[in-house]
Design a protein around this motif. Structure first.
Motif, PDB file in Angstrom:
ATOM      1  N   UNK A  15      22.826 -29.602  30.666  1.00 27.77           N
ATOM      2  CA  UNK A  15      22.757 -29.336  29.224  1.00 27.77           C
ATOM      3  C   UNK A  15      22.444 -30.593  28.435  1.00 27.77           C
ATOM      4  N   UNK A  16      22.959 -31.726  28.889  1.00 30.00           N
ATOM      5  CA  UNK A  16      22.624 -32.986  28.221  1.00 30.00           C
ATOM      6  C   UNK A  16      21.139 -33.286  28.289  1.00 30.00           C
ATOM      7  N   UNK A  17      20.546 -33.009  29.434  1.00 38.53           N
ATOM      8  CA  UNK A  17      19.093 -33.197  29.573  1.00 38.53           C
ATOM      9  C   UNK A  17      18.340 -32.230  28.662  1.00 38.53           C
ATOM     10  N   UNK A  18      18.762 -30.977  28.649  1.00 38.75           N
ATOM     11  CA  UNK A  18      18.072 -29.974  27.840  1.00 38.75           C
ATOM     12  C   UNK A  18      18.195 -30.259  26.347  1.00 38.75           C
ATOM     13  N   UNK A  19      19.350 -30.739  25.916  1.00 39.27           N
ATOM     14  CA  UNK A  19      19.535 -31.075  24.504  1.00 39.27           C
ATOM     15  C   UNK A  19      18.637 -32.254  24.125  1.00 39.27           C
ATOM     16  N   UNK A  20      18.480 -33.196  25.052  1.00 37.18           N
ATOM     17  CA  UNK A  20      17.608 -34.337  24.790  1.00 37.18           C
ATOM     18  C   UNK A  20      16.156 -33.950  24.617  1.00 37.18           C
ATOM     19  N   UNK A  21      15.744 -32.855  25.222  1.00 39.27           N
ATOM     20  CA  UNK A  21      14.354 -32.396  25.135  1.00 39.27           C
ATOM     21  C   UNK A  21      14.114 -31.424  23.975  1.00 39.27           C
ATOM     22  N   UNK A  22      15.171 -30.946  23.345  1.00 41.72           N
ATOM     23  CA  UNK A  22      15.036 -29.978  22.259  1.00 41.72           C
ATOM     24  C   UNK A  22      15.519 -30.548  20.946  1.00 41.72           C
ATOM     25  N   UNK A  23      15.470 -29.726  19.927  1.00 40.35           N
ATOM     26  CA  UNK A  23      15.993 -30.130  18.614  1.00 40.35           C
ATOM     27  C   UNK A  23      17.085 -29.139  18.226  1.00 40.35           C
ATOM     28  N   UNK A  24      18.308 -29.611  18.257  1.00 43.11           N
ATOM     29  CA  UNK A  24      19.468 -28.784  17.954  1.00 43.11           C
ATOM     30  C   UNK A  24      20.269 -29.442  16.845  1.00 43.11           C
ATOM     31  N   UNK A  25      20.953 -28.639  16.040  1.00 47.05           N
ATOM     32  CA  UNK A  25      21.793 -29.218  14.987  1.00 47.05           C
ATOM     33  C   UNK A  25      22.927 -30.062  15.582  1.00 47.05           C
ATOM     34  N   UNK A  26      23.265 -31.122  14.888  1.00 48.04           N
ATOM     35  CA  UNK A  26      24.302 -32.036  15.361  1.00 48.04           C
ATOM     36  C   UNK A  26      25.647 -31.322  15.466  1.00 48.04           C
ATOM     37  N   UNK A  27      25.942 -30.443  14.530  1.00 49.60           N
ATOM     38  CA  UNK A  27      27.209 -29.698  14.565  1.00 49.60           C
ATOM     39  C   UNK A  27      27.283 -28.858  15.841  1.00 49.60           C
TER      40      UNK A  27
END
Length: 141
Positions: A63-75
């Motif tokens: 999930x850390x890798x996937x979040x790094x490749x996407x744009x998700x809200x900080x919250x």
């Protein structure tokens, strides 16, 4: 590479699905005859908890890798990390309670640990349900 990490992430989530069943399975321990029956069933739950913890680590890293490749809200990212860490902490505490209950092969120590195992497993189940809901709707925040 993205597909590999997505596969690992979903596989980890499926393996962690055990935490949704854990409250119901922990409630069944007291319904079994005392002694070897409870000991054996709790031993299986202990092993499945270990698998769930491994799946949690796999999901956390992928999930850390996937979040790094996407744009998700900080919250959303903060909530996801807090929920996963809470599940990890509580599953470790449940594992310790199970280990204490399994210290005697005759099953005599199970009854004194069963209440906390049931309570913590219910909290873990609720946290995992919230995590799955949060993962399904990342752009609500």
């Amino acid at each position: 590479m993205m597909q590999v990490f997505l596969y690992l992430h979903v596989l980890g989530a499926v393996l962690m699905g055990f935490y949704l069943m854990l409250p119901f399975l922990a409630a069944r321990v007291s319904a079994l005859p005392t002694g070897a029956g409870q000991y054996g069933f709790l031993h299986v739950l202990f092993a499945l908890n270990r698998v769930g913890q491994l799946a949690l680590v796999i999901s956390f890293l992928s999930g850390g890798y996937l979040v790094g490749k996407g744009s998700y809200p900080v919250v959303w990212m903060v909530l996801a990390v807090v929920l996963l860490l809470a599940i990890g902490a509580l599953s470790g505490i449940v594992g310790k309670r199970m280990r204490l209950a399994l210290a005697d092969p005759s099953g005599s120590k199970i009854k004194e640990q069963l209440g906390s195992i049931r309570t913590l497993s219910t909290i873990i189940g609720i946290l995992f349900f919230l995590t799955i809901t949060l993962m399904k709707f990342p752009n609500v925040f």
